[in-house]
Design an enzyme around this catalytic site. Structure first.
Site, PDB file in Angstrom:
ATOM      1  N   GLU A  56     -47.291 -62.814  58.860  1.00 13.91           N
ATOM      2  CA  GLU A  56     -47.678 -61.426  57.495  1.00 13.91           C
ATOM      3  C   GLU A  56     -47.902 -63.021  56.100  1.00 13.91           C
ATOM      4  OE1 GLU A  56     -44.717 -59.308  58.009  1.00 13.91           O
ATOM      5  OE2 GLU A  56     -45.021 -57.675  59.439  1.00 13.91           O
ATOM      6  N   ASN A 101     -42.714 -44.400  53.040  1.00  9.56           N
ATOM      7  CA  ASN A 101     -41.095 -45.310  52.787  1.00  9.56           C
ATOM      8  C   ASN A 101     -40.549 -46.618  52.280  1.00  9.56           C
ATOM      9  OD1 ASN A 101     -42.634 -46.550  54.647  1.00  9.56           O
ATOM     10  ND2 ASN A 101     -40.942 -45.824  56.585  1.00  9.56           N
ATOM     11  N   LYS A 141     -45.045 -49.986  49.053  1.00  6.80           N
ATOM     12  CA  LYS A 141     -46.128 -48.801  49.825  1.00  6.80           C
ATOM     13  C   LYS A 141     -47.087 -47.986  48.637  1.00  6.80           C
ATOM     14  CE  LYS A 141     -44.359 -49.353  54.474  1.00  6.80           C
ATOM     15  NZ  LYS A 141     -44.066 -48.376  55.579  1.00  6.80           N
TER      16      LYS A 141
HETATM   17  P1  ADP Z   1     -40.838 -50.490  59.897  1.00  7.70           P
HETATM   18  O1  ADP Z   1     -41.276 -50.303  59.024  1.00  7.70           O
HETATM   19  O2  ADP Z   1     -39.017 -49.855  59.822  1.00  7.70           O
HETATM   20  O3  ADP Z   1     -40.506 -51.694  60.100  1.00  7.70           O
HETATM   21  P2  ADP Z   1     -42.025 -49.330  62.355  1.00  7.70           P
HETATM   22  O4  ADP Z   1     -43.244 -51.166  61.804  1.00  7.70           O
HETATM   23  O5  ADP Z   1     -41.537 -48.635  63.855  1.00  7.70           O
HETATM   24  O6  ADP Z   1     -41.224 -49.306  60.819  1.00  7.70           O
HETATM   25  O7  ADP Z   1     -43.518 -48.423  61.774  1.00  7.70           O
HETATM   26  C1  ADP Z   1     -44.099 -49.045  60.490  1.00  7.70           C
HETATM   27  C2  ADP Z   1     -44.958 -48.086  59.279  1.00  7.70           C
HETATM   28  O8  ADP Z   1     -45.170 -46.650  60.327  1.00  7.70           O
HETATM   29  C3  ADP Z   1     -43.450 -46.916  59.061  1.00  7.70           C
HETATM   30  O9  ADP Z   1     -42.839 -48.123  57.850  1.00  7.70           O
HETATM   31  C4  ADP Z   1     -43.915 -46.037  58.850  1.00  7.70           C
HETATM   32  O10 ADP Z   1     -44.768 -46.235  57.598  1.00  7.70           O
HETATM   33  C5  ADP Z   1     -45.255 -45.721  59.954  1.00  7.70           C
HETATM   34  N1  ADP Z   1     -44.479 -45.053  60.667  1.00  7.70           N
HETATM   35  C6  ADP Z   1     -43.489 -45.135  61.147  1.00  7.70           C
HETATM   36  N2  ADP Z   1     -43.273 -44.045  62.600  1.00  7.70           N
HETATM   37  C7  ADP Z   1     -43.519 -43.505  61.996  1.00  7.70           C
HETATM   38  C8  ADP Z   1     -43.731 -41.867  62.477  1.00  7.70           C
HETATM   39  N3  ADP Z   1     -43.168 -41.574  63.332  1.00  7.70           N
HETATM   40  N4  ADP Z   1     -44.438 -41.264  61.660  1.00  7.70           N
HETATM   41  C9  ADP Z   1     -45.442 -41.353  60.312  1.00  7.70           C
HETATM   42  N5  ADP Z   1     -44.993 -42.480  59.878  1.00  7.70           N
HETATM   43  C10 ADP Z   1     -44.679 -43.269  60.736  1.00  7.70           C
END
Ligand code: ADP
Length: 139
Positions: free
Chosen positions: A128, A114, A11
């Protein structure tokens, strides 16, 4: 289980902070094989597909702006039980809750910044990989 593939995105925070090499090295040290790689600028259309499960969330516009803020690197990694093992290497979505030794624990900042995306199921990984790479670019 068995040999699986996962679609990874390094990212914008990972790119900006200069962690791309370290993150790819961690994947290689964990035994995963690179099957595809490229740098690209994400678009609204690609993100709407990739984050379709999040479009109704209040933070969706912020995620789009963040993910478009600079080019990212997409990878396809392959290995035994890759989906679960790579999610374990990453740690939880919120980097502040991620243990040291995980990618998000070591290089992440918070829930949005993250470090990496990694596919969360074999089915999503297949979709994907196709979304980011034509078959001729997966080796
Ligand atoms: P992951 O990437 O861990 O699979 P998700 O698919 O739930 O998580 O979310 C996709 C992305 O959206 C996350 O990696 C993060 O960058 C963003 N995201 C998720 N939850 C939040 C939040 N509460 N606040 C801000 N960004 C978020």
């Amino acid at each position: 289980m068995g040999i699986e593939r996962s679609l990874i995105l390094l990212k914008p925070d990972c790119m900006e902070r200069g962690h791309a090499g370290n993150v790819i090295a961690r994947f290689e040290q964990a035994g995963f094989t690179l099957r595809a790689t490229k740098m690209l600028q994400l678009t609204d259309a690609l993100l709407a597909e990739h984050y379709a499960h999040l479009t109704s969330k209040p933070f969706y516009p912020e995620i789009v702006a963040f993910m478009k803020s600079r080019p990212v690197i997409a990878l396809v990694l392959e290995g035994e039980n890759a989906i679960a093992r790579i999610r374990d290497l990453l740690g939880p979505t919120d980097s502040k809750k991620a243990a040291k030794g995980t990618l998000r624990g070591d290089f992440g900042q918070e829930s949005m910044r993250n470090v990496c995306h990694a596919s969360d199921s074999v089915e999503n990984a297949a979709a994907e990989v196709k979304r980011f790479f034509p078959a001729t670019e997966v080796f």
